[in-house]
Design a protein around this motif. Structure first.
Motif, short mmCIF file in Angstrom:
data_model
loop_
_atom_site.label_atom_id
_atom_site.label_comp_id
_atom_site.label_asym_id
_atom_site.label_seq_id
_atom_site.Cartn_x
_atom_site.Cartn_y
_atom_site.Cartn_z
N ASN A 192 0.83 -1.21 0.00
CA ASN A 192 0.00 0.00 0.00
C ASN A 192 0.86 1.26 0.00
OD1 ASN A 192 -2.46 -1.34 -0.03
ND2 ASN A 192 -2.60 -1.45 2.20
N GLU B 209 -1.78 2.64 -9.67
CA GLU B 209 -2.96 1.91 -9.20
C GLU B 209 -2.62 0.47 -8.84
OE1 GLU B 209 -6.02 2.20 -12.10
OE2 GLU B 209 -6.28 4.37 -11.86
N TYR B 210 -1.57 -0.06 -9.45
CA TYR B 210 -1.18 -1.44 -9.19
C TYR B 210 0.28 -1.64 -9.60
CZ TYR B 210 -1.57 -1.95 -14.27
OH TYR B 210 -1.41 -1.79 -15.62
N VAL B 211 0.89 -2.68 -9.10
CA VAL B 211 2.18 -3.14 -9.62
C VAL B 211 1.91 -4.44 -10.36
CG1 VAL B 211 3.56 -2.06 -7.81
CG2 VAL B 211 2.77 -4.42 -7.51
N LEU C 235 2.31 1.89 -3.46
CA LEU C 235 1.33 2.48 -4.38
C LEU C 235 1.11 3.96 -4.09
CD1 LEU C 235 -1.30 -0.42 -4.58
CD2 LEU C 235 0.58 0.10 -6.14
N LYS D 244 -4.23 -4.90 -6.42
CA LYS D 244 -3.06 -4.06 -6.13
C LYS D 244 -1.79 -4.62 -6.75
CE LYS D 244 -5.14 -2.35 -1.88
NZ LYS D 244 -5.07 -2.28 -0.40
#
Length: 320
Positions: free
Chosen positions: A126, A135-137, A129, A166
């Protein structure tokens, strides 16, 4: 704008070719065969324009695999913050980039206890990000086995990261073959199979050949290699300065016969294995990155090439 200079692995054309995209094991994720680690080169002590030029050179030459970690700096978190700003200005769509990060031993501040727990893994993701603004990896690695946390909890946290959107894929880093196999079984049962395994591997660090690389092939993990060029420093090897110097000189001669530099040869050497999806590099400049990119299309080695490289190893027992 779309990233350029791609070729799908298995398309055998010229020896010198565009950047190759390789599947990460049995998954549908493809990575550029050369990746860029942001360790040491993207902290607050670096010029912003230099960082921008390096990343722009990367995507313009088909390098779309970028490796992050919370502890990359200096200071802690700086590389992730800088990458977040730089990524928004890259001449490439986010969907074309493969961005990875990890959480575990040594990657976060605070006590070491519980580094593989659900709390530490998900809170670290978190925070990544937030710092990057992403928004995501694409890949989230659990780094090192935590003997004080049940592996079921670690596997559950990786599964949760993917189900929450995520992270798109789960990965492992620094696990022993036996523990990696157990975690893989747990994640497969949860419906989130391991897509990538990060490992230190080089001409002078061949322990993965004895158990780990065969396991990755068997389990269908993609292999992301770091440390392919660590033989440049004696502190990263079992060799003395004198032995390292002799190795370096010998390898330079072998590489010259292949029309490469010694660093290019070392990258090509790890990429010659089909199980290897991508080799991470830490270029200090755009010019250095371009030299690394040239190694991606030179992964064919003759038996005499391999024998000549092995003869460069000062301690032949190391190869047995």
């Amino acid at each position: 704008m779309t990233c350029t200079s791609f070729e799908i692995a298995g398309d055998h054309k010229e020896e010198r070719r565009p950047m190759q995209l390789r599947a990460s094991g049995g998954s549908g994720l493809y990575m550029s065969s050369i990746g860029v680690s942001l360790e040491g080169q993207f902290g607050y002590d670096q010029a912003f324009q230099k960082m921008h030029n390096l990343l722009a050179t990367a995507v313009q030459n088909g390098v779309t695999h970028f490796d992050l970690s919370p502890h990359y700096g200096p200071p802690y978190g700086a590389a992730e913050e800088n990458f977040g700003q730089l990524a928004r200005a890259l001449p490439c769509h986010r969907e074309e980039l493969v961005v990875s990060t990890r959480s575990g031993l040594g990657t976060q501040p605070g006590p070491l206890v519980g580094f593989g727990s659900r709390k530490r893994l998900l809170s670290s993701l978190n925070a990544t990000l937030r710092r990057t603004g992403l928004e995501y990896v694409d890949v989230f690695y659990a780094h090192r086995h935590d003997p004080l946390t049940p592996i079921e909890e670690t596997a559950s946290a990786l599964d949760a990261a993917v189900r929450q959107g995520k992270a798109l894929y789960a990965g492992l880093s620094g696990y022993s073959p036996a523990i990696a196999s157990k975690v893989s079984d747990l994640l497969r049962d949860l419906g989130t199979p391991v897509a990538a395994y990060r490992v230190t591997y080089s001409m002078l660090n061949r322990w993965p050949e004895y158990g780990l690389l065969p396991l990755l092939e068997q389990e269908g993990f993609g292999c992301v290699v770091e440390g392919a060029l660590d033989f440049k420093r004696s502190s990263s090897t079992h060799l003395s300065e004198a032995e390292l110097g002799r190795f370096w000189g010998c390898l330079s001669n072998v590489a010259a016969h292949r029309g490469q530099s010694s660093t290019q040869c070392a990258l090509s050497w790890v990429l010659r294995r089909p199980v290897v999806t991508s080799a991470l590099t830490t270029p200090s400049s755009s010019r250095e990155l371009l030299k690394y990119c040239a190694a991606a299309g030179r992964t064919r080695f003759t038996d005499s090439d391999i024998s000549a490289i092995d003869r460069c190893i000062p301690d032949q027992e190391f190869l047995r």
